[in-house]
Design a protein around this motif. Structure first.
Motif, mmCIF file in Angstrom:
data_model
loop_
_atom_site.group_PDB
_atom_site.id
_atom_site.type_symbol
_atom_site.label_atom_id
_atom_site.label_comp_id
_atom_site.label_asym_id
_atom_site.label_seq_id
_atom_site.Cartn_x
_atom_site.Cartn_y
_atom_site.Cartn_z
ATOM 1 N N VAL A 80 -10.725 -37.410 -31.154
ATOM 2 C CA VAL A 80 -11.513 -37.205 -32.729
ATOM 3 C C VAL A 80 -12.267 -35.902 -32.280
ATOM 4 C CG1 VAL A 80 -12.087 -37.316 -35.045
ATOM 5 C CG2 VAL A 80 -10.149 -38.894 -33.822
ATOM 6 N N SER A 81 -13.378 -36.651 -31.074
ATOM 7 C CA SER A 81 -15.557 -36.068 -30.905
ATOM 8 C C SER A 81 -13.802 -34.673 -30.250
ATOM 9 C CB SER A 81 -16.066 -36.716 -30.423
ATOM 10 O OG SER A 81 -15.149 -36.532 -29.240
ATOM 11 N N VAL A 82 -12.847 -34.294 -30.173
ATOM 12 C CA VAL A 82 -13.081 -32.700 -29.683
ATOM 13 C C VAL A 82 -13.029 -31.740 -30.278
ATOM 14 C CG1 VAL A 82 -11.132 -32.184 -27.643
ATOM 15 C CG2 VAL A 82 -11.384 -33.848 -27.529
ATOM 16 N N ALA A 83 -12.791 -32.407 -31.481
ATOM 17 C CA ALA A 83 -12.632 -31.184 -32.813
ATOM 18 C C ALA A 83 -13.516 -31.095 -33.057
ATOM 19 C CB ALA A 83 -12.299 -31.900 -34.342
ATOM 20 N N PHE A 84 -15.496 -30.759 -32.442
ATOM 21 C CA PHE A 84 -16.432 -30.890 -32.868
ATOM 22 C C PHE A 84 -16.646 -30.173 -31.366
ATOM 23 C CE2 PHE A 84 -15.255 -33.539 -35.646
ATOM 24 C CZ PHE A 84 -15.942 -32.935 -37.004
ATOM 25 N N PHE A 85 -16.490 -30.889 -30.656
ATOM 26 C CA PHE A 85 -16.617 -30.558 -28.713
ATOM 27 C C PHE A 85 -16.007 -30.448 -27.369
ATOM 28 C CE2 PHE A 85 -19.199 -33.071 -24.998
ATOM 29 C CZ PHE A 85 -19.157 -31.423 -24.340
ATOM 30 N N PRO A 86 -15.121 -29.242 -28.547
ATOM 31 C CA PRO A 86 -13.928 -28.860 -27.077
ATOM 32 C C PRO A 86 -14.341 -28.575 -26.458
ATOM 33 C CG PRO A 86 -14.511 -26.412 -28.629
ATOM 34 C CD PRO A 86 -15.825 -28.286 -29.155
ATOM 35 N N HIS A 87 -15.418 -28.213 -25.070
ATOM 36 C CA HIS A 87 -15.469 -27.877 -24.068
ATOM 37 C C HIS A 87 -15.766 -28.623 -23.007
ATOM 38 C CE1 HIS A 87 -19.816 -27.087 -24.404
ATOM 39 N NE2 HIS A 87 -19.771 -26.671 -25.773
ATOM 40 N N GLY A 88 -16.411 -27.805 -21.557
ATOM 41 C CA GLY A 88 -16.263 -29.582 -21.053
ATOM 42 C C GLY A 88 -18.040 -28.867 -20.810
ATOM 43 N N LEU A 89 -18.548 -29.807 -20.348
ATOM 44 C CA LEU A 89 -19.894 -30.537 -20.717
ATOM 45 C C LEU A 89 -20.374 -29.512 -19.776
ATOM 46 C CD1 LEU A 89 -22.616 -31.986 -21.876
ATOM 47 C CD2 LEU A 89 -21.841 -33.508 -19.517
ATOM 48 N N ARG B 6 -13.454 -23.346 -38.279
ATOM 49 C CA ARG B 6 -12.256 -24.181 -39.240
ATOM 50 C C ARG B 6 -11.143 -23.651 -38.440
ATOM 51 N NH1 ARG B 6 -14.533 -23.819 -44.342
ATOM 52 N NH2 ARG B 6 -16.477 -22.443 -45.033
ATOM 53 N N PHE B 7 -11.215 -22.483 -37.291
ATOM 54 C CA PHE B 7 -9.203 -22.892 -36.725
ATOM 55 C C PHE B 7 -9.776 -24.515 -35.864
ATOM 56 C CE2 PHE B 7 -6.897 -21.937 -32.773
ATOM 57 C CZ PHE B 7 -6.299 -20.737 -33.853
ATOM 58 N N ILE B 8 -10.549 -24.655 -34.950
ATOM 59 C CA ILE B 8 -9.744 -26.060 -34.183
ATOM 60 C C ILE B 8 -9.854 -26.889 -35.138
ATOM 61 C CG2 ILE B 8 -11.497 -27.138 -32.421
ATOM 62 C CD1 ILE B 8 -12.357 -24.294 -31.267
ATOM 63 N N ILE B 9 -10.939 -27.147 -36.678
ATOM 64 C CA ILE B 9 -10.681 -28.638 -37.290
ATOM 65 C C ILE B 9 -9.732 -28.452 -37.895
ATOM 66 C CG2 ILE B 9 -12.156 -30.089 -38.901
ATOM 67 C CD1 ILE B 9 -14.785 -28.166 -37.592
ATOM 68 N N ALA B 10 -9.136 -27.631 -38.137
ATOM 69 C CA ALA B 10 -8.103 -27.584 -39.357
ATOM 70 C C ALA B 10 -7.129 -28.753 -38.755
ATOM 71 C CB ALA B 10 -8.000 -25.867 -39.546
ATOM 72 N N CYS C 120 -25.162 -15.464 -34.919
ATOM 73 C CA CYS C 120 -26.329 -16.426 -35.806
ATOM 74 C C CYS C 120 -25.037 -16.825 -37.123
ATOM 75 C CB CYS C 120 -26.908 -14.626 -36.782
ATOM 76 S SG CYS C 120 -25.491 -13.192 -38.010
ATOM 77 N N GLY C 121 -26.034 -17.325 -37.827
ATOM 78 C CA GLY C 121 -24.831 -18.167 -38.816
ATOM 79 C C GLY C 121 -23.484 -18.661 -38.146
ATOM 80 N N GLU C 122 -22.231 -18.420 -39.345
ATOM 81 C CA GLU C 122 -21.128 -19.311 -38.520
ATOM 82 C C GLU C 122 -20.371 -18.576 -37.135
ATOM 83 O OE1 GLU C 122 -18.327 -19.881 -41.783
ATOM 84 O OE2 GLU C 122 -19.695 -20.207 -43.237
ATOM 85 N N ASN C 123 -21.029 -17.038 -36.940
ATOM 86 C CA ASN C 123 -20.966 -16.841 -35.746
ATOM 87 C C ASN C 123 -21.159 -17.714 -34.623
ATOM 88 O OD1 ASN C 123 -20.018 -13.926 -36.882
ATOM 89 N ND2 ASN C 123 -21.776 -13.300 -36.959
ATOM 90 N N GLY C 124 -21.798 -18.625 -34.907
ATOM 91 C CA GLY C 124 -22.178 -19.250 -33.181
ATOM 92 C C GLY C 124 -20.774 -21.340 -33.767
ATOM 93 N N ALA C 125 -19.849 -19.956 -34.323
ATOM 94 C CA ALA C 125 -18.892 -21.444 -33.999
ATOM 95 C C ALA C 125 -17.905 -21.109 -32.821
ATOM 96 C CB ALA C 125 -18.145 -22.118 -35.719
ATOM 97 N N THR C 126 -18.532 -19.714 -32.373
ATOM 98 C CA THR C 126 -17.069 -19.143 -32.089
ATOM 99 C C THR C 126 -17.895 -19.023 -30.115
ATOM 100 O OG1 THR C 126 -16.260 -17.799 -33.331
ATOM 101 C CG2 THR C 126 -16.126 -16.923 -31.177
#
Length: 466
Positions: free
Chosen positions: A347-356, A405-409, A233-239
């Motif tokens: 730059v988009s890898v900051a927001f989409f870091p994994h494979g499709l 935050r860790f990936i985008i920083a 839920c919430g920001e946990n979805g960023a992991t």
């Protein structure tokens, strides 16, 4: 056209799989007489306990047998096209507790095999085969999956290096029976996703949503999960592989319910996996920021799926996902610059870091993808599939946009790259966490067949969550 249930009324096509593996070995130069040898997973006890560990059958063994029994063996005589399964004999001591085991006649009726013998006959049978071929036959086995009690005396050689790759590569292309199993797993998992969304209306924690999903799977025939569910839920979805599943759905500061939940979960049906991700609002309506990101990710997925057909280059599909993400994030003002420049700078890898996506079958991350995790290109490094997709393969399509935050920083701190991200606009999106939408898709000669039926349009998801 036969339905999945109609197809599954027949036997698992173990013999056909054995023939395909044998053909693969021949194509690699292994001609002549040969014997394929495989072992089931052993019964393993929990340490300091008299209970057996949860059982998971070895996938290579199941692929050539369709058998879930532990402590079993099989041999496939390539020249005779004869598949023999060895199953544990009756142990009077265990019958008291577990009942009678499967008999040889039961095994012949259940599995796609030519002979069923007790495991006590294994070495005598091997010796007989070796003698029949005058010591000129080769045994193909998997290294570290050969019992110390098994004897290959009399064979010309034991090849321990070729069989695993032969099975791994052969498993990429699924037959109708395997597709039916995956379709069944998807159908049950779709019901579970719907129940999970419904449960969220009264749930107070992630684990209650997880419980609704698992309970529905078990009730409908998927006793096992393909992998540990992700309920974030919430920001946990960023992991990406969040696994705690115990957070409260109420924000401790605002005392309001968090915006959304990402659930990545799939039931396993008769050893075959499903792998589905959905995101839904906790309030019944997506928050504006979450809805904007959801629309981008859904477009990424829809257009990428439309590209699929036999022979498509997976890297090109992955690249399209990034370009759609870039266009969407530019429109929202999160990114700045031109599409081509942002793509080239990764730059988009900051927001989409994994494979499709990845191949799907008996394993969630199925075999044969030939990844290259040493790739210096950050956009392609984590692709679990490389190259062209064959007809009959099943692949997940799971684009996502995350605000980790860790990936985008590092991008924000980079003198070269920080100009491409508007930190002020980005500030409004941290609470979104992450949005990922994932379906399981069969690649066909002229297109695709989406095996996943779980609702995913904004209208469908909001209607369920309302």
């Amino acid at each position: 056209m036969a339905t999945a249930n109609n197809i599954l009324e027949g036997k698992y096509p173990a013999k056909a799989h054995a023939r395909r593996v044998a053909q693969y070995l021949r194509s690699q130069g292994h001609a002549g007489s040969g014997l394929i040898y495989l072992e089931a997973q052993k019964t393993r006890m929990i340490e300091d306990n008299d209970e057996a560990m949860p059982f998971r059958q070895r996938r290579p063994f199941f692929y050539l047998s369709g058998c879930h029994l532990p402590d079993s063996y099989l041999i496939y005589d390539v020249h005779k096209d004869e598949l023999t399964l060895f199953i544990p004999p009756i142990d009077p001591e265990s019958v008291i507790w577990s009942g009678l085991p499967l008999s040889s006649s039961d095994a012949l009726n259940t599995y796609d095999i030519d002979r069923a013998l007790p495991t006590t006959d294994l070495n005598d049978t091997l010796a007989s085969v070796a003698s029949e071929y005058n010591g000129k036959a080769t045994v193909f086995a998997i290294n570290h999956q050969i019992s110390e009690t098994t004897s290959f005396n009399g064979f010309a050689e034991t090849n321990r290096s070729s069989l695993m790759k032969a099975i791994d590569d052969t498993r990429v292309v699924k037959d109708d029976y395997e597709v039916a199993l995956i379709r069944k797993a998807n159908s049950i998992s779709a019901k579970a996703h719907i129940e999970a969304i419904k449960a969220s209306k009264t749930a107070s924690s992630e684990r209650e949503i997880e419980a609704a999903f698992i309970g529905t799977c078990i009730a409908n025939g998927c006793r096992e999960q393909s992998y540990h569910p992700i309920v974030a839920c919430g920001e946990n979805g960023a992991t990406l592989h969040y696994g705690k599943n115990d957070d409260n759905l109420i924000d401790s500061t605002s005392k309001q319910r968090k915006k959304s939940v990402l659930i990545d979960a799939g039931g396993e049906y008769q050893t075959y996996a499903s792998d589905i991700t959905r995101v839904f609002p906790l309030s019944g309506k997506f928050a504006p920021e979450t809805r904007s990101i959801y629309e981008i990710v859904l477009q990424m997925q829809v257009e990428c799926i439309e590209m699929l057909k036999a022979g498509v280059q997976w890297e090109e599909v992955h690249s399209l996902a990034h370009r759609i993400a870039i266009r969407g994030l530019l429109k929202l003002g999160i990114l700045r610059g031109t599409e081509d420049e942002l793509f080239e700078k990764r730059v988009s890898v900051a927001f989409f870091p994994h494979g499709l996506g990845h191949y799907l079958g008996m394993d969630t991350h199925d075999t044969g993808g030939n990844p290259n995790y040493d790739d210096k290109d950050s956009m392609f490094r984590y692709l679990r599939v490389r190259g062209r997709l064959p007809a009959g393969s099943v692949v997940t399509v799971e684009p996502g946009i995350y605000f980790c935050r860790f990936i985008i920083a590092p991008f924000l701190e980079s003198p070269e790259l920080n100009k491409y991200i508007d930190a002020e606009v980005l500030e409004h999106y941290w609470s979104v966490g992450g949005v990922r939408i994932e379906d399981n898709v069969l690649v066909t000669n002229d297109g695709y067949d989406n095996l996943t039926t779980a609702p995913k349009t904004i209208e469908e998801v909001e209607a369920l969550a309302a």
